[in-house]
Design an enzyme around this catalytic site. Structure first.
Site, mmCIF file in Angstrom:
data_model
loop_
_atom_site.group_PDB
_atom_site.id
_atom_site.type_symbol
_atom_site.label_atom_id
_atom_site.label_comp_id
_atom_site.label_asym_id
_atom_site.label_seq_id
_atom_site.Cartn_x
_atom_site.Cartn_y
_atom_site.Cartn_z
ATOM 1 N N HIS A 151 0.828 -1.213 0.000
ATOM 2 C CA HIS A 151 0.000 0.000 0.000
ATOM 3 C C HIS A 151 0.858 1.256 0.000
ATOM 4 C CE1 HIS A 151 0.751 0.958 4.261
ATOM 5 N NE2 HIS A 151 0.685 -0.348 4.475
ATOM 6 N N CYS A 167 2.937 -5.022 6.576
ATOM 7 C CA CYS A 167 2.691 -4.707 5.169
ATOM 8 C C CYS A 167 3.910 -4.066 4.528
ATOM 9 C CB CYS A 167 1.495 -3.771 5.046
ATOM 10 S SG CYS A 167 -0.049 -4.462 5.685
#
Length: 203
Positions: A151, A167
């Site tokens: 992301h 992440c």
């Protein structure tokens, strides 16, 4: 975009077992090379990974989007801190622009003072959202949504560091570019950290 050439030795990207190290050797004139914080194209040593795959290397904090003819587009990234980094093979099970965000139960348990207030309603998409401008959602056949994401972030100071809750993150401009290239169901490999703290390609 100018092209920066690298030779990546040991670049065989098959199944996850049997990892071995790879070392990037610069072959271009550094005077003519772009800033390494910018996306740049590299040439890989055979055997090449298939085109159309995402490969994250934790040691050098690099994400590779593989191209035909043994090339790849490379972006600088941040990764998960400590044991929150999860190596493995995934696929893109969802893509979202300006995604909303809700902390996982694990995040709330680790840092309730920071995340508990978002447990119920989360945070709508938009500037300041932890998932940034775009997100690729990582799935496996066995688990479905793994809650791992690739992301965007609006904090460039975190790039090149192991600071996230698991992440991989790119600055928003780079993430928008990557998002437009990566289709649904694309293969994603988060390569394991090497014992010496470096990185390992799998083959």
């Amino acid at each position: 975009m100018e092209r920066r050439h690298f030779i990546l030795s040991g670049l065989a990207l098959g199944s996850l077992p049997a990892a071995r190290s790879a070392v990037a050797h610069e072959t271009s004139d550094p005077v003519d090379s772009p800033d390494l914080m910018d996306p740049h194209v590299v040439q890989m040593a055979p055997p090449y990974p298939a085109p159309g795959e995402v490969h994250v290397l934790p040691g050098p904090f690099r994400l590779y989007w593989t191209l035909p003819e043994g090339r790849a587009l490379v972006y600088p990234v941040r990764i998960g801190r400590g044991d929150l980094y999860e190596a493995g093979e995934f696929y893109v099970g969802a893509k979202k622009e300006w995604p909303s965000w809700t902390p996982t139960p694990g995040m709330i348990e680790r840092e309730p003072e920071k995340y508990a207030r978002h447990a119920d309603e989360g945070m709508p998409g938009g500037p300041g959202n932890p998932l940034g401008a775009r997100a690729l959602y990582l799935f496996t056949e066995e688990r479905g949504d793994t809650f791992l994401r690739i992301h965007g972030t609006d904090d460039p100071s975190t790039i090149g560091r192991a600071v996230s809750n698991g992440c991989a993150g790119l600055i928003n401009a780079h993430m928008i570019d990557l998002y437009d290239r990566v289709p649904m169901n694309a293969r994603v490999v988060l390569h394991p950290k090497a014992p010496d703290g470096g990185f390992a390609w799998n083959g």
